[in-house]
Design an enzyme around this catalytic site. Structure first.
Site, mmCIF file in Angstrom:
data_model
loop_
_atom_site.group_PDB
_atom_site.id
_atom_site.type_symbol
_atom_site.label_atom_id
_atom_site.label_comp_id
_atom_site.label_asym_id
_atom_site.label_seq_id
_atom_site.Cartn_x
_atom_site.Cartn_y
_atom_site.Cartn_z
ATOM 1 C CG HIS A 106 -2.142 -2.561 -6.326
ATOM 2 N ND1 HIS A 106 -1.742 -2.962 -7.674
ATOM 3 C CD2 HIS A 106 -2.031 -4.474 -5.729
ATOM 4 C CE1 HIS A 106 -1.199 -4.046 -7.852
ATOM 5 N NE2 HIS A 106 -1.194 -4.682 -7.275
ATOM 6 C CD GLN A 124 -3.850 -7.423 -3.090
ATOM 7 O OE1 GLN A 124 -4.713 -6.675 -4.827
ATOM 8 N NE2 GLN A 124 -2.676 -7.488 -3.327
ATOM 9 C CD GLU A 139 -8.058 -9.265 -7.358
ATOM 10 O OE1 GLU A 139 -7.251 -8.619 -9.030
ATOM 11 O OE2 GLU A 139 -7.733 -7.816 -6.423
ATOM 12 C CG HIS A 140 -5.172 -11.424 -4.605
ATOM 13 N ND1 HIS A 140 -4.960 -9.921 -5.085
ATOM 14 C CD2 HIS A 140 -4.806 -12.013 -6.464
ATOM 15 C CE1 HIS A 140 -5.271 -10.063 -6.314
ATOM 16 N NE2 HIS A 140 -5.128 -11.022 -6.768
#
Length: 433
Positions: A263, A260, A328-329
């Site tokens: 990104h 993550q 989000e995740h």
């Protein structure tokens, strides 16, 4: 280094700080710039689009170069490896199969006294997809945006994406667009691309809905054109929150956090764990995996500013903190992830168990990877077929049914001071009598 917090008094403040990381004083200045771009494109069309593409992307284009040609699309297939081509097609099948399960059905109900009520779903006429460029190429984003539009039967799907060096677009992105049914592709990015889709230019058609993530300028542009067109969401930097117990593999957890963080320098990577030993082992594993990382600078920035490990008393406490953050995740790397699910209220996507890294969802599990960020999972959902559909109510009353409710309508209309509303019913009743 990835920080470890054990003092619960500090946890909520830190999580809130990370959640609010895009709300800074620079946003107002950027919004002024975006407003200027939007107005210029609205007034000047292609001329403004080309001007800002030269200014921001350093690519000088002619109007006829905005649209990607058929020969470029054909050439892209020759530049993509067999393995990548197979992966794109596998992902396409998986994503389409999932989204076909989500298509809402029109319905009609025939009630007493010949009253007919229903709902009719129809697609928008045109959809515009924004696919980011710059830091990396994102064929997966193409698939995640275009396939739901195709499943929704949108008749006209166009895509915009920033041009790279030499005015080129990554061939994998072009191939993914064709595999997913995109009809037109334009080499333009940033706020000027959103403006072109919202208002239309001599070359780029005006659309009804715009989807797809981008940088802060793209997000602000989508916010400002909302109302002129529909949008999917205001996507911020990506984020993952992992809940793990003592059974989790620290090397795997570290890899998921870095997946993550790589990104974007503003990406968030958070671990909530009941095991202090796991927390320390993950911290060490992150440092080891950062050595010789191809995207080390950006990844380290994200870890340093928006990375966090929190040691909690219980999995229930972890779930409550997760709900407050609304990630989000959300990964549940615990012995019995299904036992935690009832405690989870807010998350964009939930990944259960040791063998379900978030990357599975990013690429080909099927559910959409365009998800609410920055706490928006409290009220928003993933991009889907519904994003490209709108529904109309269907209402039909018989004379008998109208007579039965005429008094109630009269009372309500009179209470609201709208005599013609009441009269529109009364005249029909009197005519029948």
């Amino acid at each position: 280094m990835l920080r470890i917090i054990t003092q619960q008094a500090d946890v909520r403040a830190e999580l809130q700080r990370i959640c609010d990381r895009t709300h800074d004083e620079q946003v107002l200045h950027k919004e002024a710039t975006v407003r200027e771009v939007l107005q210029a494109v609205k007034r000047q069309g292609d001329k403004a689009v080309l001007h800002y593409t030269a200014e921001f992307d350093k690519q000088t284009l002619k109007p006829e170069e905005l649209r990607v040609t058929g020969s470029e699309l054909d050439a892209a297939y020759q530049q993509v490896s067999k393995e990548l081509m197979e992966a794109i097609r596998l992902a396409s099948r998986q994503i389409e199969a999932f989204h076909r399960q989500r298509v809402p059905k029109s319905w009609v109900h025939f009630g007493d006294d010949e009253v007919v009520l229903g709902k009719r779903y129809t697609p928008v006429d045109r959809a515009g997809l924004y696919v980011p460029g710059g830091r990396a190429a994102y064929p997966s984003t193409v698939l995640m945006n275009a396939i739901p539009a195709k499943v929704a039967c949108v008749p006209h799907v166009v895509m915009v994406t920033p041009p790279g060096a030499g005015k080129t677009i990554n061939p994998a992105v072009l191939v993914a667009a064709q595999e997913a049914g995109v009809q037109e592709i334009y080499r333009v990015g940033g706020a000027q691309a959103i403006a072109a889709l919202a208002y239309g230019t001599e070359t780029i058609p005006k659309v009804n809905v715009i989807t797809g993530p981008g940088n802060i300028y793209v997000t602000l542009a989508k916010k400002l054109v909302y109302g002129t067109v529909g949008i999917d969401s205001l996507a911020g930097p990506s984020e993952v929150l992992i809940i793990a117990d003592e059974t989790a593999n620290p090397v795997h957890v570290a890899a998921d956090l870095l997946a993550q963080a790589e990104h974007d320098p503003m990406a968030a990577a958070i671990l909530l764990t009941t095991d202090a030993g796991l927390a320390k082992n993950v911290q060490v594993a992150v440092e080891r995996q950062l050595v010789d990382h191809p995207r080390r600078i950006d990844t380290e920035k994200a870890i340093a500013h928006y990375g966090l490990i929190v040691v909690v008393e219980s999995l229930e406490a972890a779930a409550e903190l997760s709900n407050e953050f609304a990630p989000e995740h959300l990964e549940l790397e615990v012995k019995d992830p299904w036992a935690i699910i009832p405690h989870i209220r807010h998350a964009g996507a939930i990944f259960l168990g040791y063998s379900t890294p978030e990357a599975v969802g990013d690429y080909l599990a099927g559910p959409n990877h365009t998800l609410p960020t920055s706490g928006a999972a409290r009220y928003a959902s993933a991009l889907g077929v519904e994003t490209f559909l709108k529904h109309s109510s269907i209402i039909q009353y018989s004379q008998t049914a109208l007579q039965k409710v005429a008094g109630a309508i009269d009372a309500l209309a009179t209470a609201e001071g709208l005599p013609s509303h009441a009269d529109s019913v009364r005249r029909r009743i009197q005519q029948e009598e």
